[in-house]
Design a protein around this motif. Structure first.
Motif, PDB file in Angstrom:
ATOM      1  N   ASN A  51      40.546  44.905  39.913  1.00  0.00           N
ATOM      2  CA  ASN A  51      41.792  44.129  39.927  1.00  0.00           C
ATOM      3  C   ASN A  51      41.933  43.198  38.727  1.00  0.00           C
ATOM      4  OD1 ASN A  51      42.532  45.277  42.395  1.00  0.00           O
ATOM      5  ND2 ASN A  51      41.458  43.704  43.566  1.00  0.00           N
ATOM      6  N   GLU A  52      40.997  43.310  37.767  1.00  0.00           N
ATOM      7  CA  GLU A  52      41.015  42.512  36.544  1.00  0.00           C
ATOM      8  C   GLU A  52      40.841  41.019  36.812  1.00  0.00           C
ATOM      9  OE1 GLU A  52      44.520  43.458  34.354  1.00  0.00           O
ATOM     10  OE2 GLU A  52      43.911  45.528  33.961  1.00  0.00           O
ATOM     11  N   GLU A  53      40.212  40.673  37.941  1.00  0.00           N
ATOM     12  CA  GLU A  53      39.948  39.270  38.235  1.00  0.00           C
ATOM     13  C   GLU A  53      38.838  38.717  37.348  1.00  0.00           C
ATOM     14  OE1 GLU A  53      39.591  38.400  42.430  1.00  0.00           O
ATOM     15  OE2 GLU A  53      40.763  40.169  42.927  1.00  0.00           O
TER      16      GLU A  53
ATOM     17  N   ALA B   5      40.390  37.699  34.195  1.00  0.00           N
ATOM     18  CA  ALA B   5      41.142  36.458  34.387  1.00  0.00           C
ATOM     19  C   ALA B   5      40.210  35.248  34.366  1.00  0.00           C
ATOM     20  CB  ALA B   5      41.909  36.515  35.707  1.00  0.00           C
TER      21      ALA B   5
ATOM     22  N   MET C  99      36.809  43.161  42.393  1.00  0.00           N
ATOM     23  CA  MET C  99      37.339  42.123  41.512  1.00  0.00           C
ATOM     24  C   MET C  99      37.506  42.648  40.085  1.00  0.00           C
ATOM     25  SD  MET C  99      35.252  38.770  42.830  1.00  0.00           S
ATOM     26  CE  MET C  99      36.148  37.658  41.755  1.00  0.00           C
TER      27      MET C  99
END
Length: 373
Positions: free
Chosen positions: A238-240, A243, A235
């Motif tokens: 994926n730069e979650e 976010a 995560m």
């Protein structure tokens, strides 16, 4: 097609000036190599009269001048075509880093001591980061418990299924087999003293105090801590996580706390399963190999084994669960934005978790021994 043999390459040295002349190509490699060896080393060279060029000749020029010097000369040479300049720079870049790394420096007592110091420093920083993360987790947990609206019950139930229910078969099987092995070992040793009956005490003491919680915790360290690290690390890659923060949500409340609470609830249950499975394995061996019936096994368990041994083993489970979950989540948070980094931190989380479990178990054993428990 031009005749490559009509323009053999060579090195001219006139008035202390070195000049590359003719075709520096593979057919003339032997002669050019001898010229380079005779010159041995140069600081500059004139490339205006350079003819055809291939990678063999470019490699000889790199050997003569070095990659950095050749790049500087190629950039400033006026008579070079764009293709030859590009080839010289490409070969210089390729030969800048050697194909085979230089041999490792010889190890001396001083370098070994320096390496040990660096390892201790890394370990200290790692433990300080873990302590800080544990403090942050506890403060977030206390703040969330007072606000039921912020509880993530769906995520908690999902992680309980993942960490607890799905792990019951492997924990039961492993502890059953270890219980049988411990019973065989006890019978082998105690038979020489005519005390095979005490195999029951050996199996029950070991699984109630140590093996039940220890084997369950080690299995969860390899199975669940690695999963936590891989999930959170992916995560983050994926730069979650960024976010979530951009939306005003806390990754600690969404990701870490449900996993920590799930481990706190799952490991005591798995510890109980491990204790029962280990004693069932020991009882089976006693019944088949030692003529100790199941009724006799249960009678000795009820009569001679105090309840405090069960409480000692079960009391270590929440501590181990919290440490495993904290290490797994912390390593996931520390992972970088590459698959290699996620893999490295996943391995690190498993190693750290198992090390901390064994260390805490040893400290707990010393503490309970001094307390007479």
């Amino acid at each position: 097609m031009p005749d490559t043999a009509s323009r053999p390459g060579k090195l001219d040295q006139e008035a202390h000036r070195l000049r590359a002349v003719g075709d520096w190509t593979l057919p003339h490699y032997a002669q050019l190599r001898n010229d380079v060896i005779r010159v041995h080393e140069a600081r500059t060279i004139d490339l205006e009269r350079l003819g055809d060029l291939d990678t063999a000749g470019a490699a000889l020029l790199v050997d003569l001048l070095g990659p950095e010097t050749l790049r500087e000369i190629a950039e400033g040479a006026r008579g070079l075509t764009h293709e030859r300049r590009a080839m010289l720079m490409a070969v210089a870049d390729a030969m800048r880093d050697p194909l085979f790394p230089p041999p490792a420096p010889r190890t001396t007592p001083l370098t070994a001591l320096a390496g040990l110091g660096l390892a201790v420093e890394r370990l200290g920083r790692q433990q300080l980061a873990l302590l800080g993360f544990i403090g942050f987790t506890l403060s977030s947990l206390l703040g969330t418990l007072l606000r039921p609206r912020r509880w993530r019950l769906t995520a908690l139930v999902a992680h309980i299924q993942q960490t607890g229910l799905n792990a019951i078969p492997i924990v039961a099987l492993l502890t059953f087999l270890v219980g049988a092995v411990v019973a065989f070992l006890g019978a082998t040793v105690l038979r020489d003293f005519g005390a095979t009956l005490y195999t029951v005490n050996l199996v029950t003491y070991s699984f109630l105090r140590e093996f039940g919680v220890l084997l369950a915790a080690i299995l969860l360290a390899g199975r669940t801590a690695s999963a936590f690290t891989a999930q959170i690390g992916s995560m983050k890659a994926n730069e979650e996580l960024d976010a979530l923060r951009a939306q005003g949500l806390s990754p600690m409340e969404l990701l870490v706390l449900p996993r920590v609470l799930a481990m706190l609830l799952s490991l005591p249950v798995l510890t109980l399963v491990g204790m029962l499975s280990g004693m069932v394995g020991g009882a089976l061996v006693c019944a088949l190999a030692l003529d100790i019936s199941t009724t006799q096994f249960l009678t000795i368990l009820q009569r001679d084994i105090p309840l405090r041994h069960f409480l000692v083993g079960l009391g270590k489970a929440p501590l181990f669960a919290f440490v495993i979950a904290a290490i797994g989540c912390l390593e996931g948070m520390k992972a970088g934005a590459s698959a290699q980094s996620v893999g490295e931190h996943t391995t690190s989380s498993v190693v750290q978790s198992i090390f901390m479990i064994i260390l805490l178990d040893a400290l707990a054993a010393l503490f309970f021994m001094e307390m007479g428990w």
